[in-house]
Design an enzyme around this catalytic site. Structure first.
Site, PDB file in Angstrom:
ATOM      1  N   LYS A   1      -2.752  -3.301 -11.389  1.00 50.78           N
ATOM      2  CA  LYS A   1      -1.357  -3.055 -10.893  1.00 50.78           C
ATOM      3  C   LYS A   1      -1.234  -3.167  -9.371  1.00 50.78           C
ATOM      4  CE  LYS A   1       0.039   0.691  -8.810  1.00 50.78           C
ATOM      5  NZ  LYS A   1       1.299   0.028  -7.982  1.00 50.78           N
TER       6      LYS A   1
ATOM      7  N   GLY B   1       4.366  -1.134 -11.512  1.00 51.67           N
ATOM      8  CA  GLY B   1       4.862   0.152 -11.544  1.00 51.67           C
ATOM      9  C   GLY B   1       4.375   0.971 -10.339  1.00 51.67           C
TER      10      GLY B   1
ATOM     11  N   GLY C   1       2.716   3.948  -8.004  1.00 55.91           N
ATOM     12  CA  GLY C   1       1.316   4.391  -7.885  1.00 55.91           C
ATOM     13  C   GLY C   1       1.187   5.750  -8.755  1.00 55.91           C
ATOM     14  N   PRO C   2       1.937   6.683  -8.521  1.00 54.06           N
ATOM     15  CA  PRO C   2       1.600   8.146  -9.441  1.00 54.06           C
ATOM     16  C   PRO C   2       1.983   7.727 -10.771  1.00 54.06           C
ATOM     17  CG  PRO C   2       3.192   8.302  -7.145  1.00 54.06           C
ATOM     18  CD  PRO C   2       2.919   6.820  -7.362  1.00 54.06           C
TER      19      PRO C   2
ATOM     20  N   VAL D   1       1.667   4.334 -12.898  1.00 53.14           N
ATOM     21  CA  VAL D   1       0.956   3.415 -13.514  1.00 53.14           C
ATOM     22  C   VAL D   1      -0.476   3.488 -12.780  1.00 53.14           C
ATOM     23  CG1 VAL D   1       0.660   0.760 -13.802  1.00 53.14           C
ATOM     24  CG2 VAL D   1       2.938   1.732 -14.495  1.00 53.14           C
ATOM     25  N   GLY D   2      -0.398   3.556 -11.576  1.00 53.52           N
ATOM     26  CA  GLY D   2      -1.969   3.681 -10.768  1.00 53.52           C
ATOM     27  C   GLY D   2      -2.695   4.752 -11.469  1.00 53.52           C
TER      28      GLY D   2
ATOM     29  N   GLU E   1     -11.415   0.618  -1.151  1.00 56.30           N
ATOM     30  CA  GLU E   1     -11.258  -0.129  -0.061  1.00 56.30           C
ATOM     31  C   GLU E   1      -9.955   0.500   0.610  1.00 56.30           C
ATOM     32  OE1 GLU E   1     -13.303  -2.263   1.268  1.00 56.30           O
ATOM     33  OE2 GLU E   1     -14.263  -2.895  -0.775  1.00 56.30           O
TER      34      GLU E   1
HETATM   35  P1  NAD Z   1      -0.883   2.773  -0.557  1.00 55.02           P
HETATM   36  O1  NAD Z   1      -2.068   3.491  -0.759  1.00 55.02           O
HETATM   37  O2  NAD Z   1       0.344   3.484  -0.650  1.00 55.02           O
HETATM   38  O3  NAD Z   1      -0.736   1.878  -2.017  1.00 55.02           O
HETATM   39  C1  NAD Z   1      -1.696   1.182  -2.525  1.00 55.02           C
HETATM   40  C2  NAD Z   1      -1.666   1.043  -4.015  1.00 55.02           C
HETATM   41  O4  NAD Z   1      -1.998   2.148  -4.581  1.00 55.02           O
HETATM   42  C3  NAD Z   1      -0.212   0.626  -4.458  1.00 55.02           C
HETATM   43  O5  NAD Z   1      -0.330  -0.067  -5.636  1.00 55.02           O
HETATM   44  C4  NAD Z   1       0.144   1.796  -4.861  1.00 55.02           C
HETATM   45  O6  NAD Z   1       1.444   1.888  -5.716  1.00 55.02           O
HETATM   46  C5  NAD Z   1      -1.026   2.407  -5.363  1.00 55.02           C
HETATM   47  N1  NAD Z   1      -1.043   4.054  -5.419  1.00 55.02           N
HETATM   48  C6  NAD Z   1      -0.288   4.854  -4.460  1.00 55.02           C
HETATM   49  N2  NAD Z   1      -0.411   6.060  -5.077  1.00 55.02           N
HETATM   50  C7  NAD Z   1      -1.377   6.225  -6.111  1.00 55.02           C
HETATM   51  C8  NAD Z   1      -1.704   7.182  -7.029  1.00 55.02           C
HETATM   52  N3  NAD Z   1      -1.568   8.361  -6.698  1.00 55.02           N
HETATM   53  N4  NAD Z   1      -2.786   6.660  -7.877  1.00 55.02           N
HETATM   54  C9  NAD Z   1      -3.020   5.310  -8.065  1.00 55.02           C
HETATM   55  N5  NAD Z   1      -2.383   4.311  -7.298  1.00 55.02           N
HETATM   56  C10 NAD Z   1      -1.285   4.731  -6.362  1.00 55.02           C
HETATM   57  O7  NAD Z   1      -1.056   1.562   0.424  1.00 55.02           O
HETATM   58  P2  NAD Z   1      -0.230   0.431   0.817  1.00 55.02           P
HETATM   59  O8  NAD Z   1       0.932   1.241   1.739  1.00 55.02           O
HETATM   60  O9  NAD Z   1       0.396  -0.258  -0.325  1.00 55.02           O
HETATM   61  O10 NAD Z   1      -1.218  -0.461   1.809  1.00 55.02           O
HETATM   62  C11 NAD Z   1      -1.611   0.066   3.099  1.00 55.02           C
HETATM   63  C12 NAD Z   1      -2.738   0.700   3.046  1.00 55.02           C
HETATM   64  O11 NAD Z   1      -3.899  -0.014   2.579  1.00 55.02           O
HETATM   65  C13 NAD Z   1      -3.443   0.799   4.506  1.00 55.02           C
HETATM   66  O12 NAD Z   1      -3.789   2.263   4.646  1.00 55.02           O
HETATM   67  C14 NAD Z   1      -4.550  -0.225   4.742  1.00 55.02           C
HETATM   68  O13 NAD Z   1      -5.620   0.307   5.682  1.00 55.02           O
HETATM   69  C15 NAD Z   1      -5.022  -0.154   3.244  1.00 55.02           C
HETATM   70  N6  NAD Z   1      -5.790  -1.371   3.057  1.00 55.02           N
HETATM   71  C16 NAD Z   1      -7.024  -1.561   3.053  1.00 55.02           C
HETATM   72  C17 NAD Z   1      -8.025  -2.401   2.868  1.00 55.02           C
HETATM   73  C18 NAD Z   1      -9.424  -2.402   2.525  1.00 55.02           C
HETATM   74  O14 NAD Z   1      -9.965  -3.505   2.062  1.00 55.02           O
HETATM   75  N7  NAD Z   1      -9.941  -1.355   3.065  1.00 55.02           N
HETATM   76  C19 NAD Z   1      -7.056  -3.737   2.676  1.00 55.02           C
HETATM   77  C20 NAD Z   1      -5.776  -3.666   2.694  1.00 55.02           C
HETATM   78  C21 NAD Z   1      -5.036  -2.652   2.867  1.00 55.02           C
END
Ligand code: NAD
Length: 457
Positions: free
Chosen positions: A164, A195, A197-198, A200-201, A239
């Site tokens: 996803k 899709g 996060g809330p 499909v994730g 991560e």
């Molecule tokens: P995000 O957490 O909003 O989203 C990441 C992914 O998670 C997306 O695909 C999103 O749709 C999904 N998601 C969101 N809520 C979810 C839920 N409740 N259940 C399952 N999936 C869900 O993050 P973002 O805004 O896309 O990316 C930025 C963040 O990612 C920053 O905090 C950054 O530090 C972090 N990041 C970490 C690394 C690492 O390797 N440590 C690498 C890149 C980015």
């Protein structure tokens, strides 16, 4: 690009729901396409396909297939880079070099690992086996790299995958499905469902047919993924975010260290989880370091891409409006020479208090905090004084001194005196930066189960 379909069992299957999300080019603020958002029906179908494909994939010549896939990505390198630029704003040169170049290097790293040999411990034979179906959830900031960092080791280990990608920047993942298909990946081995996060994730994380969920994204969403995965006791790799420190010791080459820190902090417009967003300098060098950082930051302004989305722009502007430190360069508002696009000014604050919001929270924009320290113990305490621990740097006149400080940092990676990225080195976080490691042998092991078979004497 098939924005209306999910890639399931080797086929593009139209998404059944009708909800859509506009994809916006952040450099123009114009919508260029809309993606139809998948739901739990697509997750169920993709997981079933991945489960069904497992046995044959474990018996396949996976290295040859992945080698072909690697060549196919290289061939379409410009297309990948172009899609990433349009989806999330990364400037073309960086998109090519970093957004596509890094995942190719990471894939080479995984391909160079030899097969995992069995081990013998006394009268036990220890064997490693693929964990099974992997649910991969990835963010928008490095939309190909973060996918490859999970999918390459998972597939090479013999797992099958349901991905996803970020709904904000899904194009690279959709192109990857096409490329893998053309390279001969059997149906069901790699599936992509776009899709939210809330929906499909969360469904993927909770799914009983998924053996492991590997998530990259914010710490807040990582917590939710962990909770959703708990009922089925699946393996969880996270991560997450960071607030990494670049620690400049008093005898270091100050200009060199500050310049490298600024360019690290502002790579990808600061939307990098490993960004060195805190510059720690001895208090005697603080003003000079702040001046240099401001100078280097302003010189980078024309080379920075926009922030990836309106949401990200609002988030970063919120931090700038509330900042409680001395502004050295940049600040709130759009870059002066841009009349549209989410172009944020490269910003430097000095005299930042280690406990302030600026120094504690991940802003995810081009914002650097210069923080003074009194002695090395205090520098280490400040560097370790956030909930995160993902990356960092140490600068000193000699490598031994820097190494001694690097050993004291509670963080997953540290670069000494500007040492370069290693795609074979383990990557991941201490504390709230995550659980588990990606890349190289350590990243490969995440996708394996361990079995001990006791042999009779
Ligand atoms: P995000 O957490 O909003 O989203 C990441 C992914 O998670 C997306 O695909 C999103 O749709 C999904 N998601 C969101 N809520 C979810 C839920 N409740 N259940 C399952 N999936 C869900 O993050 P973002 O805004 O896309 O990316 C930025 C963040 O990612 C920053 O905090 C950054 O530090 C972090 N990041 C970490 C690394 C690492 O390797 N440590 C690498 C890149 C980015």
């Amino acid at each position: 690009m098939r924005y209306d379909s999910a890639f399931i069992d080797g086929q593009w299957q139209p998404v059944s729901g009708t909800e859509t999300l506009g994809l916006v080019d952040p450099s123009t603020e114009e919508e260029f396409a809309s993606v139809r958002l998948a739901g739990t029906a697509e997750v169920d179908a993709a997981v079933a396909a991945a489960r069904a494909a497992g046995a044959a994939w474990r018996a396949a010549d996976r290295i040859s297939v992945l080698r072909k896939a690697r060549e196919a990505i290289e061939k379409r390198r410009a297309e990948f880079a172009g899609l990433i630029t349009r989806d999330m704003g990364c400037p073309p040169k960086i998109a090519d070099l970093v957004q596509v170049g890094t995942p190719l290097a990471v894939l080479d790293g995984f391909l160079s690992l030899s097969e995992v040999p069995d081990e013998t411990i006394a009268h036990s034979l220890v064997v490693r086996e693929p964990i099974g179906v992997v649910g991969a959830i990835t963010p928008w900031n490095y939309p190909l790299h973060q996918v490859v960092a999970k999918v390459a080791p998972a597939l090479l280990a013999g797992c099958t995958v349901v991905l996803k990608p970020s709904e904000v920047a899904p194009s690279a993942a959709l192109l990857l499905a096409e490329v893998f298909d053309e390279a001969g990946l059997p149906p069901g081995v790699f599936n992509v469902v776009v899709g939210t996060g809330p929906v499909v994730g969360a469904a993927l994380a909770a799914h009983p047919g998924v053996d492991m969920v590997s998530f990259t994204g914010s710490t807040a969403a990582g917590r939710l993924v962990s909770r959703a995965a708990a009922d089925t006791v699946k393996r969880v790799a996270l991560e997450l975010g960071g607030k990494s420190a670049s620690v400049v010791l008093p005898d270091a080459d100050l200009a060199k260290a500050v310049k490298a820190t600024v360019s690290n902090a502002f790579l990808n417009s600061g939307q990098t989880c490993t960004a060195w967003t805190r510059l720690l300098v001895h208090r005697d060098h603080h003003d000079e370091a702040a001046r240099l950082a401001g100078e280097f930051a302003s010189a980078m302004a024309d080379r920075l891409g926009p922030l990836a989305s309106k949401a990200q722009w609002d988030r970063v502007q919120g931090y700038l409006a509330a900042a409680d430190a001395t502004l050295v360069a940049g600040g709130p508002g759009r870059l002066e020479n841009r009349d549209r696009g989410y172009y944020c000014k490269p910003t430097v604050y000095s005299g930042v208090a280690p406990s302030s919001v600026l120094a504690q929270e991940e802003i995810f924009g081009p914002v650097l905090s210069v923080i003074p320290y009194g002695d090395t113990d205090e520098a280490v305490e400040i560097a370790n004084g956030t909930p995160y621990g993902l990356a960092g740097g140490v600068w000193a006149a000699d490598n031994e001194t820097a190494l001694a400080v690097a050993r004291r940092l509670r963080t997953g990676q540290v670069d000494i005196n500007g040492a370069r990225f290693n795609p074979l080195a383990p990557f991941g976080g201490y504390g709230q930066s995550g659980i588990g490691r990606e890349m190289g042998k350590f990243g490969f092991d995440e996708y394996l189960e361990v079995k001990a078979i006791q042999l009779p004497a």
